[in-house]
Design a protein around this motif. Structure first.
Motif, mmCIF file in Angstrom:
data_model
loop_
_atom_site.group_PDB
_atom_site.id
_atom_site.type_symbol
_atom_site.label_atom_id
_atom_site.label_comp_id
_atom_site.label_asym_id
_atom_site.label_seq_id
_atom_site.Cartn_x
_atom_site.Cartn_y
_atom_site.Cartn_z
ATOM 1 N N ILE A 155 81.880 74.979 39.919
ATOM 2 C CA ILE A 155 81.460 75.270 38.548
ATOM 3 C C ILE A 155 81.805 74.071 37.676
ATOM 4 C CG2 ILE A 155 81.956 76.696 36.506
ATOM 5 C CD1 ILE A 155 80.436 78.298 38.518
ATOM 6 N N PHE A 156 80.812 73.542 36.989
ATOM 7 C CA PHE A 156 81.020 72.464 36.013
ATOM 8 C C PHE A 156 81.087 73.120 34.643
ATOM 9 C CE2 PHE A 156 80.318 68.581 38.524
ATOM 10 C CZ PHE A 156 79.906 69.155 39.725
ATOM 11 N N LEU A 157 82.239 72.984 33.991
ATOM 12 C CA LEU A 157 82.482 73.738 32.761
ATOM 13 C C LEU A 157 82.843 72.803 31.610
ATOM 14 C CD1 LEU A 157 83.001 76.526 31.368
ATOM 15 C CD2 LEU A 157 85.340 76.400 32.254
ATOM 16 N N GLY A 158 81.915 72.674 30.653
ATOM 17 C CA GLY A 158 82.216 71.950 29.412
ATOM 18 C C GLY A 158 82.606 72.990 28.376
ATOM 19 N N VAL A 159 83.860 72.990 27.940
ATOM 20 C CA VAL A 159 84.311 74.067 27.049
ATOM 21 C C VAL A 159 84.358 73.629 25.592
ATOM 22 C CG1 VAL A 159 85.646 75.293 28.806
ATOM 23 C CG2 VAL A 159 86.769 73.559 27.389
ATOM 24 N N THR A 160 84.197 74.612 24.732
ATOM 25 C CA THR A 160 84.325 74.385 23.305
ATOM 26 C C THR A 160 85.748 74.755 22.861
ATOM 27 O OG1 THR A 160 83.338 74.869 21.140
ATOM 28 C CG2 THR A 160 83.529 76.719 22.680
ATOM 29 N N ALA A 161 86.097 74.366 21.639
ATOM 30 C CA ALA A 161 87.299 74.857 20.949
ATOM 31 C C ALA A 161 88.617 74.580 21.670
ATOM 32 C CB ALA A 161 87.173 76.351 20.655
ATOM 33 N N GLU A 162 88.650 73.498 22.470
ATOM 34 C CA GLU A 162 89.944 73.113 23.045
ATOM 35 C C GLU A 162 90.887 72.690 21.931
ATOM 36 O OE1 GLU A 162 93.058 70.387 24.662
ATOM 37 O OE2 GLU A 162 91.561 70.004 23.131
ATOM 38 N N GLU A 163 90.341 71.952 20.991
ATOM 39 C CA GLU A 163 91.162 71.422 19.892
ATOM 40 C C GLU A 163 91.680 72.532 18.983
ATOM 41 O OE1 GLU A 163 92.039 68.509 20.141
ATOM 42 O OE2 GLU A 163 90.436 67.182 20.840
ATOM 43 N N GLN A 164 91.107 73.724 19.123
ATOM 44 C CA GLN A 164 91.547 74.859 18.310
ATOM 45 C C GLN A 164 92.593 75.691 19.048
ATOM 46 O OE1 GLN A 164 90.357 74.965 15.254
ATOM 47 N NE2 GLN A 164 88.962 73.256 15.642
ATOM 48 N N GLY A 165 93.067 75.202 20.182
ATOM 49 C CA GLY A 165 94.077 75.933 20.939
ATOM 50 C C GLY A 165 93.565 76.453 22.275
ATOM 51 N N LEU A 166 92.781 75.638 22.974
ATOM 52 C CA LEU A 166 92.278 75.969 24.319
ATOM 53 C C LEU A 166 91.431 77.242 24.309
ATOM 54 C CD1 LEU A 166 95.579 75.446 26.412
ATOM 55 C CD2 LEU A 166 94.122 73.720 25.321
ATOM 56 N N LEU A 167 90.680 77.461 23.230
ATOM 57 C CA LEU A 167 90.030 78.768 23.057
ATOM 58 C C LEU A 167 88.796 78.957 23.932
ATOM 59 C CD1 LEU A 167 90.414 79.313 19.212
ATOM 60 C CD2 LEU A 167 91.939 79.970 21.074
ATOM 61 N N GLY A 168 87.993 77.911 24.106
ATOM 62 C CA GLY A 168 86.792 78.057 24.935
ATOM 63 C C GLY A 168 87.162 78.353 26.380
ATOM 64 N N SER A 169 88.181 77.676 26.886
ATOM 65 C CA SER A 169 88.608 77.931 28.266
ATOM 66 C C SER A 169 89.295 79.293 28.366
ATOM 67 C CB SER A 169 89.540 76.826 28.768
ATOM 68 O OG SER A 169 90.661 76.678 27.932
#
Ligand code: ZN
Length: 524
Positions: free
Chosen positions: A351-365
């Motif tokens: 799975i190739f996963l580009g996540v959002t909201a890492e800078e907001q506290g790892l929220l996308g992951s």
């Protein structure tokens, strides 16, 4: 255009492009150039720039033959709430013997609105050392301290007796321990930081985002969360018989800290505003070829978001995030393309996963691991790339999580074949293992690793990294006008591709080491 050395850097890039015409690092660089261009405005969670970046990654995944593995094609949309303190309508003060001493937003304190704060606060205070409770390591800052109905004042960091991963985790769940002890909120005196206070102070004016649906929040129930400028920390200790200077000196040596009630009262009113927005993870899958093992998934994660626009520094208000983390996404895109072009047959699915909201506290992951688009129990490992820093030639690799699982065996084998030395984190106190998206997987029991191009303490490369953090990390100058070592980026991407192949096709499912602290999260 503000850097006088821009022309020479561009020239250097052009020359290196000419020297390796249509070479692999040029593709990597082209991805970085697209993602970190001013046109994408720093890829803030929920912004148009982030949307453009997500579409770019989705089309890259498609071109590399990946199957859509989101909930809407390649996308996994996520609902966020964006919050901000209305400083003009808010006030905070420390009260000693009836005298109110105002706390200046930005200069003295920054209010965290990661959790929605209470509108009013009027509470006594207690100093709780580092605020850490780790009974299994025989360390408990909260033991014998009355925190009931009080706001805990703590120093960031931890004692030398707590090892890297243990300290990292204990710091993450600090609020949970404080809340259990009856605390209403937490005031953190920021002891050390990669980012100078003047820049942290500017960042407070940007809204922060929280997940609307957040099953694993570390801040639930916090009535107030403040970060204190260490240069103005003395005012919290008035009348306590202790000084901030004395406590900060103990913490600098990673010594245990005393715990004691404070004489002041924290009083104030906080007004926040909020709005809803959506931002997407991007998910693609390379199906495995083994009839059994293709039902298992290796996740390759990298965050796509950065912090967007913010206060201008030297006339530049776009926080491009070229290293953080256009570089990691570029590597993800390149790994997908190379596996496709080489016709690699991997036994497990990737799975190739580009996540959002890492800078907001790892929220996308965190959202992905709570709502995975493949069965949660079939995710066997996560490999994460965030800011691997191709600033100098790659001779070694720093790996977070190296001591924790048998993924280290694959890594050492690939390292030996490539002539790359594999090392643990030379600065465990920086808590890197819990500071990027791999940690969302670790907390769900999934063995994980994260990578940086290697250096050793006190080396010239260490100086380069330290200077980069001080000058460019989360600053507008983490942009395309900075020196990059393209050969190092290429070496890293090639190494990473080989390592992905090794893990995806290894015989057994990756396992936490029996000695690993993080094994406790594993369900099997
Ligand atoms: Zn990052």
């Amino acid at each position: 255009m503000r850097h006088p050395f821009l022309a020479s850097v561009l020239l250097a890039l052009a020359c290196s492009a000419a020297a390796h015409a249509a070479g692999p690092a040029d593709r990597w660089l082209a991805h970085v150039r697209f993602l970190a261009d001013d046109a994408l405005e720093g890829r803030d969670t929920g912004s148009i720039g982030h949307r453009k970046a997500a579409e770019y990654v989705a089309s890259g995944f498609k071109a590399a033959g990946l199957e859509p593995a989101g909930t809407t094609g390649f996308f996994q949309p996520i609902a966020f709430e964006s919050r901000q303190v209305e400083e003009g309508q808010s006030r905070l003060a420390l009260v000693h013997d009836g005298n109110e001493q105002p706390l200046v937003f930005g200069d003295n304190v920054i209010v965290s609105v990661r959790a929605p704060p209470a509108a009013h606060i009027d509470a006594p205070l207690a100093f709780a050392g580092y605020g850490l409770s780790v009974p299994e390591a025989g360390y408990d800052d909260l033991n014998g301290l009355d925190l009931n109905g009080r706001v805990a004042v703590v120093l960031s960091g931890g004692p030398a007796t707590l090892g890297g991963p243990l300290l990292a985790h204990a710091s993450t769940v600090r609020w949970t321990a404080l809340q259990r002890a009856g605390a209403l909120g937490v005031v953190t005196i920021l002891r050390t930081s990669d980012i100078p206070w003047d820049r942290i102070k500017l960042r407070r004016l940007s809204p922060v985002k929280g997940l609307v649906d957040d099953p694993l929040s570390d801040t639930t129930g916090e009535q107030i969360a403040l970060t204190v400028n260490p240069a103005t920390a003395e005012q919290w200790f008035t009348g306590s018989g202790h000084s901030a200077a004395e406590l900060l000196a103990l913490a600098a040596d990673r010594k245990p800290l005393p715990h004691f009630p404070l004489t002041g009262q924290l009083r104030g009113t906080l007004v926040t505003s909020s709005s809803r927005l959506q931002s997407d993870n991007v998910v693609g899958m390379l199906p495995g070829t083994d009839p059994q093992l293709k039902g298992e998934y290796l996740v390759l994660s990298a965050h796509l978001d950065h912090v967007g626009r913010g206060e201008s520094v030297d006339g530049d208000g776009i926080y491009n995030g070229a290293m953080d983390n256009a570089s990691g996404i570029a590597t993800l895109l390149e790994v997908a393309r190379r596996l496709h072009d080489s016709g690699a047959r991997l036994r497990r699915s990737v799975i190739f996963l580009g996540v959002t909201a890492e800078e907001q506290g790892l929220l996308g992951s965190r959202y992905f691991t709570a709502h995975p688009t493949v069965p949660a129990s079939a995710i066997v490992a996560d490999l994460n790339t965030d800011m691997f820093l191709p600033l100098f030639p790659m001779h070694s690799l720093i790996v977070n999580g190296l001591e924790e699982s048998d993924l280290a065996d694959d890594l050492r084998r690939v390292g030996r074949a490539a002539g790359i030395e594999i090392t643990g984190d030379p600065e465990p106190e920086r808590n890197a293992f819990v500071r990027s998206d791999q940690y969302s997987f670790i907390r769900r029991g999934v063995p994980a690793l994260a990578f940086k191009i290697g250096w050793t303490l006190g080396s010239p490369e260490h100086d380069i990294v330290k200077r980069w953090r001080a000058e460019r990390y989360h600053a507008p100058s983490d942009d395309l006008n900075q020196p990059m070592d393209l050969q190092a980026a290429e070496d890293f991407t090639r190494f990473y591709t080989a390592f992905v192949e090794a893990v995806a096709s290894r015989a057994t499912r990756p396992r936490w080491n029996d000695t690993s602290f993080f094994r406790r999260f594993a369900t099997e």
